[in-house]
Motif scaffolding. Structure first.
Motif, PDB file in Angstrom:
ATOM      1  N   THR A 319      71.466  12.713  39.067  1.00  0.00           N
ATOM      2  CA  THR A 319      71.551  12.618  37.796  1.00  0.00           C
ATOM      3  C   THR A 319      71.885  13.840  36.857  1.00  0.00           C
ATOM      4  O   THR A 319      72.249  13.561  35.735  1.00  0.00           O
ATOM      5  N   ALA A 320      71.750  15.007  37.279  1.00  0.00           N
ATOM      6  CA  ALA A 320      72.075  16.019  36.612  1.00  0.00           C
ATOM      7  C   ALA A 320      73.636  16.258  36.414  1.00  0.00           C
ATOM      8  O   ALA A 320      74.077  16.749  35.456  1.00  0.00           O
ATOM      9  N   LEU A 323      76.969  10.766  34.976  1.00  0.00           N
ATOM     10  CA  LEU A 323      76.418   9.865  34.015  1.00  0.00           C
ATOM     11  C   LEU A 323      76.604   8.522  34.582  1.00  0.00           C
ATOM     12  O   LEU A 323      75.493   7.830  34.351  1.00  0.00           O
ATOM     13  N   THR A 324      77.578   8.275  35.198  1.00  0.00           N
ATOM     14  CA  THR A 324      77.280   7.011  36.044  1.00  0.00           C
ATOM     15  C   THR A 324      77.977   7.226  37.448  1.00  0.00           C
ATOM     16  O   THR A 324      78.595   7.996  37.823  1.00  0.00           O
ATOM     17  N   PHE A 367      72.844   6.924  34.171  1.00  0.00           N
ATOM     18  CA  PHE A 367      71.729   7.688  34.090  1.00  0.00           C
ATOM     19  C   PHE A 367      71.443   8.285  32.505  1.00  0.00           C
ATOM     20  O   PHE A 367      72.634   8.503  31.822  1.00  0.00           O
ATOM     21  N   ALA A 368      70.506   8.585  32.200  1.00  0.00           N
ATOM     22  CA  ALA A 368      70.180   9.077  30.960  1.00  0.00           C
ATOM     23  C   ALA A 368      69.213  10.160  30.938  1.00  0.00           C
ATOM     24  O   ALA A 368      68.593  10.169  32.121  1.00  0.00           O
ATOM     25  N   ASP A 369      69.071  11.028  30.012  1.00  0.00           N
ATOM     26  CA  ASP A 369      68.100  12.020  30.164  1.00  0.00           C
ATOM     27  C   ASP A 369      66.600  11.521  29.909  1.00  0.00           C
ATOM     28  O   ASP A 369      66.646  10.528  28.879  1.00  0.00           O
ATOM     29  N   ILE A 371      63.610  11.718  27.873  1.00  0.00           N
ATOM     30  CA  ILE A 371      62.987  12.432  27.129  1.00  0.00           C
ATOM     31  C   ILE A 371      61.395  12.334  27.152  1.00  0.00           C
ATOM     32  O   ILE A 371      60.837  11.471  26.867  1.00  0.00           O
TER      33      ILE A 371
ATOM     34  N   ARG B 423      78.001  16.067  32.061  1.00  0.00           N
ATOM     35  CA  ARG B 423      77.803  15.120  33.212  1.00  0.00           C
ATOM     36  C   ARG B 423      79.029  14.403  33.435  1.00  0.00           C
ATOM     37  O   ARG B 423      79.956  14.318  32.327  1.00  0.00           O
ATOM     38  N   VAL B 424      79.353  13.745  34.526  1.00  0.00           N
ATOM     39  CA  VAL B 424      80.817  13.120  35.104  1.00  0.00           C
ATOM     40  C   VAL B 424      80.065  11.771  34.876  1.00  0.00           C
ATOM     41  O   VAL B 424      79.223  11.083  35.534  1.00  0.00           O
ATOM     42  N   ASP B 425      81.235  10.969  33.990  1.00  0.00           N
ATOM     43  CA  ASP B 425      80.970   9.291  34.184  1.00  0.00           C
ATOM     44  C   ASP B 425      81.964   8.873  35.202  1.00  0.00           C
ATOM     45  O   ASP B 425      83.170   8.758  34.837  1.00  0.00           O
TER      46      ASP B 425
END
Lengths: 439, 497
Positions: A319-320, A323-324, A367-369, A371, B423-425
């Motif tokens: 996840t770090a 993004l997808t 994924f998102a951060d 919070i 980050r990579v999408d």
């Protein structure tokens, strides 16, 4: 306060004399003295363990609350003697739930003896768990509060772990040990080690990882000139618990004994830790190689749990960076080929708020951060805790400042111009107040 | 792009055995239009031993040029006195021929070792050696320090010229004992440093440079004190002359330091040292004998690109006039720098690729080309992404001239190393920068620290109490001097639990 028996040459006091002494004595401390000295050491306990001349069991004559000290001596002698009949369980439990703590504190060694005797008796009658109730009463009532370490803590925890009654230990474990008073209990360094080690095991079995980690850490970092074997065992378990909790190990505090760290690095545990987290097959391969060692040291359960958590940490790493990612890609990275399994793991993680992700219909995960959210109440609570903590620390500091050793040392270095140190002893503000008042 | 090299490497790996580059994979470089290289122009900047050394290296690394290199090397070696070196040229060629097979003509076609010359030179060398040794013995028995020193120095020089470096080093160090003035020490150090550079023995250079600098300081002071008092007007001129002398030696020392840093993979320090080097004049006899000014330009630029941030590059290289003179020698370096400063990274990488041959052929640089290229590439990626909050991977790959897969691999590696915070999408092939909510992060950090501190304090207090109560794990009485050394766990105390 007559002291019979010992002045008579040749004959030592009989149990009847002892009994009368117990019932008539008005000062517990002198009674304590008497009980320690009424007969030569070898025969003392035998006398205490015998029956009255009338054949009666002395325990039936005495009252628990007023004659705590006497009963304590007798009970502890009875439980350890081979010849005398073991007191029944109800007698023991009654005593433990009703005894007078102040009297009992006059003879801490007998208390320890009593506890050990209870354990032995329970084990020999093949019902070790019967000891738990009495030991629990002992451990909660004897010390002024649970934060004082006693021998009872160690014995109680050991029994809990041996009988696998982990939840019964929770009330005791909930209070962290902060005080050590050797006059309260005849402590040995092993008590501290055993208590925290068994505590760690109990918490680990209940999957309370954070607390288990703390207990193991206390055992590992206990002051030692030479490390004890139990500390190494605790260190091994500590490391495994940290892997389960964080996915990596935290470096041990500086005051840990260096040989412990060396031993661990050299052992298979060290290799496991270095490899972690990795794909499940490689971890399992390593474990299979060292299976005997792990089973023998009873860490196989923890190791397997750590391996089960490995995909979670690998996914967190992903996840770090991404993004997808598609589910199959994730499976590929983690080493799990079954897409459904991967999906289940990710859903689990989302539910436990370990990651913040959404799975779309075409099997891609976004994924998102994460919070972190804080409410005002949380913050208030934490501030109160911190203030309390501060107060405690100030108290300790004042105590040290007033202690003999510190004052002598400080005076010795007075001429070195160390005035700044003593300034700290006064609350700030006093120094500034006086000159202004003179204006 | 580096495909040629990699393929050849893999092919050669199976065939080659133990080359002079002990332990390293033998490189084979091709020379073609994509990699232009003119051996004659290159080698013309050098003379003497380094000429032959470099040609030997070229032969190992680039068999296609071997025949040419052979002939040039032979011509130069005949000028010297080192028969071993001469022979080595032929041996090397044989070996390469064995590996390369039919690509290059057989040795006999090209040249024959001149046995006659070899014998003659050997005899001459022997005679010289005996003469010098006799001299040394005489002077030693006479106990005249100065003559002994000179005899050692001459022997050192002699051994150096015939290629016996260990003996040369021995004699130089022996002459140290008999040095009386700092000038002598300085001379000795300089000779040793030259020897070490020839040998590419980087780790020892630093010690000798240090010694030389100390000696240099005392020399300049001494020079100022001794000598007749000059008239007032020329005092300044004298001082300048002294400084100029000092500068020349200082230049050489700087170059030596820089080379030693480069050899030990300290690219940043190497870049700094190279940029400190003074004017070309300062190199005087070193230029050509050991190193060419163009080399200095190349080393400095590559190291700087790999390690310096952009503003430093501007101030230290582009605005540096003295260094500009070095860059004149190799104009492509200027182009490289300009492209980098203007974000034309594709150009940068292309130039690096084109001159890779030139870099691999250099005896000091070839080990580091790979590392330096990687560093420069990573830095370019990071720099490129800096102004963006999100960018299509495709566009980025175009800017660098790679395929999207390659780029993705590089980018992921950099993210995991922590250099790019993004980050990579993968689905949409986008690189998105990470936005950190500073406020939440700050809170989280503060709370965590608070909790950690409280826990730690609690444990420490307990520990303190345990120590006060003397509940410390101790060895049982009677255990004499437990030996820790074996480190076996059974030594630990097993309590009765």
């Amino acid at each position: 306060m007559n002291v019979p028996g010992s002045s008579q040459t040749g004959a030592s006091a009989s149990l009847d004399d002892v009994l009368s002494q117990i019932t008539t004595s008005s000062s517990p401390s002198s009674l304590n003295q008497y009980l320690r000295s009424f007969a030569p050491k070898e025969s003392r306990d035998t006398i205490l363990a015998s029956t009255l001349s009338s054949g009666q069991d002395p325990l039936t004559v005495l009252d628990t609350r007023t004659n705590t000290l006497g009963i304590l001596y007798i009970l502890s002698a009875r439980l350890h003697s081979a010849s005398a009949p073991t007191p029944t369980l109800s007698v023991i439990e009654d005593f433990c739930s009703q005894f007078n703590p102040e009297q009992a504190r006059l003879a801490p060694d007998r208390v320890t003896l009593l506890a050990k005797g209870i354990v032995r008796a329970a084990e020999s009658s093949n019902n070790a768990k019967y000891a738990l109730a009495s030991l629990y009463s002992l451990v909660t009532r004897y010390p002024p509060d649970l934060s004082y370490l006693t021998t009872l803590h160690a014995i109680y925890l050991k029994t809990c772990v041996a009988t696998r009654h982990f939840t019964s230990a929770l009330p005791v474990l909930a209070v962290p040990i902060t005080a050590v008073d050797t006059s309260l209990s005849d402590l040995h360094y092993n008590d501290n080690l055993v208590y925290h080690y068994s505590g760690g095991i109990a918490l680990g079995a209940l999957k309370r990882w954070r607390e288990a980690e703390e207990f193991f850490e206390i055992c590992v970092t206990a002051p030692a000139q030479v490390p004890a074997a139990i500390q190494l065992e605790a260190y091994k378990k500590l490391v495994l618990v940290q892997l389960i909790q964080y996915g990596e190990i935290v470096s041990p505090p500086k005051h840990t004994h260096p040989s412990l760290i060396r031993f661990l690095k050299a052992s298979p545990y060290g290799t496991f830790v270095k490899m972690y987290p990795a794909r499940v097959e490689s971890l399992r391969a390593l474990v299979a190689k060292e299976q005997d060692l792990f089973t023998q040291e009873r860490n196989l359960g923890l190791i397997n749990q750590a391996i089960d958590r490995a995909p979670v940490w690998l996914i967190k790493k992903l996840t770090a960076t991404y993004l997808t990612l598609g589910l199959s890609d994730i499976g590929h990275e983690v080493g799990i080929d079954n897409v459904e399994e991967v999906r289940a793991i990710i859903l689990d993680m989302i539910a436990q708020e370990e990651i913040n992700a959404t799975i779309s219909s075409d099997n891609t995960v976004t994924f998102a951060d994460v919070i972190p959210k804080f409410s005002k109440d949380d913050l208030d609570r934490l501030l109160v805790q911190a203030q309390e903590h501060n107060r405690v620390l100030l108290k300790v500091e004042r105590a040290v400042n007033a202690s003999k050793e510190y004052v002598t040392k400080a005076l010795k270095h007075k001429d070195d111009g160390n005035w700044g140190v003593e300034e700290d002893m006064f609350p700030p503000g006093i120094g500034g107040g006086t000159p202004w008042a003179e204006d | 792009m580096d495909v040629d090299i990699i393929e050849e490497e893999q092919q050669m790996m199976s065939q080659s055995h133990g080359s002079r580059l002990a332990g390293k994979r033998p490189l084979r470089i091709t020379v073609d239009e994509a990699h232009p290289f003119e051996i004659e122009t290159y080698i013309s900047s050098y003379t003497g031993r380094t000429y032959v050394d470099r040609l030997l290296h070229i032969m190992s690394v680039c068999p296609a040029l071997a025949p040419q290199a052979l002939q040039l090397a032979v011509a130069e070696a005949l000028k010297g006195r080192d028969t071993n070196l001469y022979r080595e040229i032929f041996n090397r060629y044989e070996r390469i021929h064995a590996d390369a097979g039919d690509e290059i003509p057989h040795l006999s076609v090209l040249a024959e070792p001149d046995e006659h010359w070899i014998e003659e030179t050997n005899l001459r060398n022997q005679a010289e050696k005996t003469k010098l040794e006799v001299e040394l013995k005489t002077y030693s028995s006479n106990m005249i320090k100065e003559s002994i020193r000179m005899a050692h120095r001459d022997l050192g020089d002699f051994y150096r010229s015939i290629g016996e470096h260990n003996s040369a080093l021995k004699h130089y160090t022996k002459s140290r004992e008999f040095c009386t003035t700092s000038q002598h020490v300085l001379d000795m150090c300089m000779s040793v440093i030259e020897l070490l550079v020839e040998q590419r023995n980087y780790s020892h250079i630093a010690t000798y440079v240090f010694k030389a600098e100390a000696a240099l300081d005392s020399v300049t002071i001494a020079r100022g004190q001794t000598g007749p008092e000059p008239p007032a007007g020329s005092a300044q001129a004298n001082k300048d002359k002294r400084n100029a002398e000092r500068e020349k030696v200082q230049t050489k020392l700087d170059v030596a330091t820089a080379l030693s840093h480069l050899g030990q993979n300290n690219y940043e320090k190497a870049a700094q040292s190279f940029l400190k080097v003074g004017p070309v004049k300062g190199l005087e006899d070193w230029s050509g004998k050991l190193i060419a000014p163009g080399d200095i330009a190349i080393y400095a630029t590559l190291c700087a690109l790999a390690t310096f941030p952009r503003p430093s590059i501007r101030t230290q290289i582009l605005d540096n006039d003295i260094f500009g003179m070095y860059i004149e020698q190799e104009p492509y370096v200027r182009e490289l720098l300009e492209s980098y400063m203007n974000n034309r990274f594709k150009n940068v990488l292309e130039i690096l690729e084109r001159y890779a041959t030139r870099h691999y052929i250099d005896i000091h640089l070839y080990q580091h080309v790979h590392n330096l290229t990687n560093l420069i590439r990573s830095k370019s990626l990071v720099l490129y992404f800096q102004p963006f909050s999100s960018i299509k991977l495709e566009r980025m790959s175009q800017a660098f001239g790679w395929s999207v897969q390659e780029l993705e691999q590089q980018v992921v590696a950099l993210i995991q190393a922590g250099e790019i915070k993004a980050r990579v999408d993968r689905q949409n092939k986008i690189l998105k920068a990470k936005e950190i909510d500073q406020r939440a992060a700050l809170y989280a950090k503060a709370i965590k620290s608070g909790q950690d501190m409280q826990a730690a304090n609690r444990k420490l207090l307990l520990r303190m109490r345990l120590q006060q109560a003397d509940l410390v794990v101790k060895p049982p009485k009677g255990q004499q001097g437990y030996n820790y050394g074996t480190g076996h766990p059974t030594e630990l105390l097993s309590g009765d639990y």
